[in-house]
Design an enzyme around this catalytic site. Structure first.
Site, PDB file in Angstrom:
ATOM      1  N   HIS A 182       4.733  -4.666  10.807  1.00 19.74           N
ATOM      2  CA  HIS A 182       5.082  -3.964  12.053  1.00 19.74           C
ATOM      3  C   HIS A 182       5.184  -4.927  13.234  1.00 19.74           C
ATOM      4  O   HIS A 182       4.444  -5.912  13.309  1.00 19.74           O
ATOM      5  CB  HIS A 182       4.021  -2.905  12.404  1.00 19.74           C
ATOM      6  N   ASP A 215       5.777   4.653   5.097  1.00 22.08           N
ATOM      7  CA  ASP A 215       6.610   3.669   5.806  1.00 22.08           C
ATOM      8  C   ASP A 215       6.586   2.300   5.110  1.00 22.08           C
ATOM      9  O   ASP A 215       7.053   1.296   5.667  1.00 22.08           O
ATOM     10  CB  ASP A 215       6.204   3.547   7.291  1.00 22.08           C
ATOM     11  N   HIS A 216       6.065   2.292   3.865  1.00 22.37           N
ATOM     12  CA  HIS A 216       6.080   1.070   3.047  1.00 22.37           C
ATOM     13  C   HIS A 216       6.659   1.334   1.661  1.00 22.37           C
ATOM     14  O   HIS A 216       7.040   0.396   0.969  1.00 22.37           O
ATOM     15  CB  HIS A 216       4.663   0.493   2.919  1.00 22.37           C
ATOM     16  N   HIS A 229       1.363   3.942   1.926  1.00 22.47           N
ATOM     17  CA  HIS A 229       1.932   4.690   3.057  1.00 22.47           C
ATOM     18  C   HIS A 229       3.456   4.784   2.963  1.00 22.47           C
ATOM     19  O   HIS A 229       4.124   3.847   2.542  1.00 22.47           O
ATOM     20  CB  HIS A 229       1.517   4.062   4.391  1.00 22.47           C
ATOM     21  N   HIS A 246       0.842  -1.206   0.000  1.00 20.24           N
ATOM     22  CA  HIS A 246       0.000   0.000   0.000  1.00 20.24           C
ATOM     23  C   HIS A 246       0.866   1.239   0.000  1.00 20.24           C
ATOM     24  O   HIS A 246       2.084   1.159   0.098  1.00 20.24           O
ATOM     25  CB  HIS A 246      -1.010  -0.022   1.161  1.00 20.24           C
ATOM     26  N   ASP A 275      -0.106  -3.896   6.222  1.00 22.71           N
ATOM     27  CA  ASP A 275      -0.768  -3.412   7.441  1.00 22.71           C
ATOM     28  C   ASP A 275      -2.221  -3.885   7.520  1.00 22.71           C
ATOM     29  O   ASP A 275      -3.066  -3.223   8.118  1.00 22.71           O
ATOM     30  CB  ASP A 275      -0.746  -1.875   7.495  1.00 22.71           C
ATOM     31  N   HIS A 306      -7.476  -0.687   5.567  1.00 24.43           N
ATOM     32  CA  HIS A 306      -6.431   0.205   6.098  1.00 24.43           C
ATOM     33  C   HIS A 306      -6.236   1.361   5.111  1.00 24.43           C
ATOM     34  O   HIS A 306      -6.240   2.536   5.493  1.00 24.43           O
ATOM     35  CB  HIS A 306      -5.152  -0.602   6.295  1.00 24.43           C
TER      36      HIS A 306
HETATM   37 FE    FE Z   1       2.713   0.759   8.171  1.00 22.99          FE
HETATM   38 ZN    ZN Z   2       0.092   1.622   6.579  1.00 22.30          ZN
END
Ligand code: FE
Ligand code: ZN
Length: 256
Positions: A172, A61-62, A59, A57, A134, A115
């Protein structure tokens, strides 16, 4: 079908990035590279050459390492069709029911909105590996930033038919706080109580609790257990619709 070698790279506060290497073809993918540096370091150590990025996805942090890794290695970026405009550098778009081949290892792609609206998961059946980003965590699930409880229940149900030994490579290390919360909604679940002892011992020593397995999640993850008597009783929702139970569990977790 080739079996992937998988390396887990802890980055940032609590993210896990994964390298997946097909030994027959030498293809190597990185799943959800939050950052580029630690990925390049690990590639150096293993001697693997990066050929693909697999994003679940959009985001940061990905996907934060996407462009730097593409520049450094010339790799191909694979990501969700439904979110192509938000995946930096995307080359190949995939969606529900698609098959994706990393060298000789084959993944089935699931759309798992909730998400984010374009979230996908990659299931490498021959390697017992589910890269779910996530969507599903150990004893938890992703926050519903762009989706509804009904969507998330449906997304999670796509994992129902996958074998129990499937490893859950989530993005995570949220396990310990997820478990503390899970005990508040399902206090009499012995599997959950036992698992938390194990998790606390592991975290004390800094050992990852990821991956888990789908079998473990089915026994302990409250977001996969809205039909549990214990959960429904604790919530005062005996016999309620499972989407409503899920929504209430999610609401409580958001405020935990
Ligand atoms: Fe994440
Ligand atoms: Zn995420």
């Amino acid at each position: 079908m080739s079996k992937l070698e998988i390396k887990q790279i802890p980055v940032l506060n609590d993210n896990y990035v994964y390298l997946a290497h097909c030994p027959e073809s030498d293809a190597t993918a990185v799943v959800d590279p939050a950052v580029a540096g630690p990925v390049l370091d690990t590639l150096d150590k293993t001697g693997w050459k990066l050929t693909h990025i697999l994003n679940t996805h959009h985001h940061n942090d990905h996907t934060g390492g996407n462009l730097e890794l593409k520049k450094a290695t010339g790799c191909t970026i694979v990501g969700p069709r439904a979110d192509r405009d938000r995946i930096p550098g995307i080359d190949i778009e995939v969606g529900d029911g698609d098959t994706y081949k990393l060298g000789n290892a084959e993944a089935k792609v699931f759309d798992v909105p909730g998400h984010t609206r374009g979230h996908i998961a990659y299931w490498f059946e021959g390697s017992d590996a589910l890269f779910c980003g996530d969507t599903l965590f150990v004893m938890g699930c992703g926050r519903l930033f762009e989706g509804t409880p009904a969507q998330m229940v449906n997304s999670l149900s796509k994992f129902d038919d996958l074998p129990g030994e499937t490893k859950v490579y989530c993005a995570h290390e949220y396990t310990q706080s997820n478990g503390r919360f899970a005990l508040t909604v399902e206090p009499h679940n012995d599997d959950l109580i036992d698992l938390m002892k194990d998790v606390d011992a592991k975290r004390e020593k800094g050992i990852p609790t990821v991956p888990s397995t789908l079998a473990q999640e089915r026994k302990t993850n409250p977001f996969l257990r809205p039909s549990s008597d214990d959960i429904q009783t604790t919530l005062g929702m005996k016999g309620a619709d499972i989407v409503d139970v899920f929504a209430e569990v999610r609401r409580r977790k958001d405020n935990f």
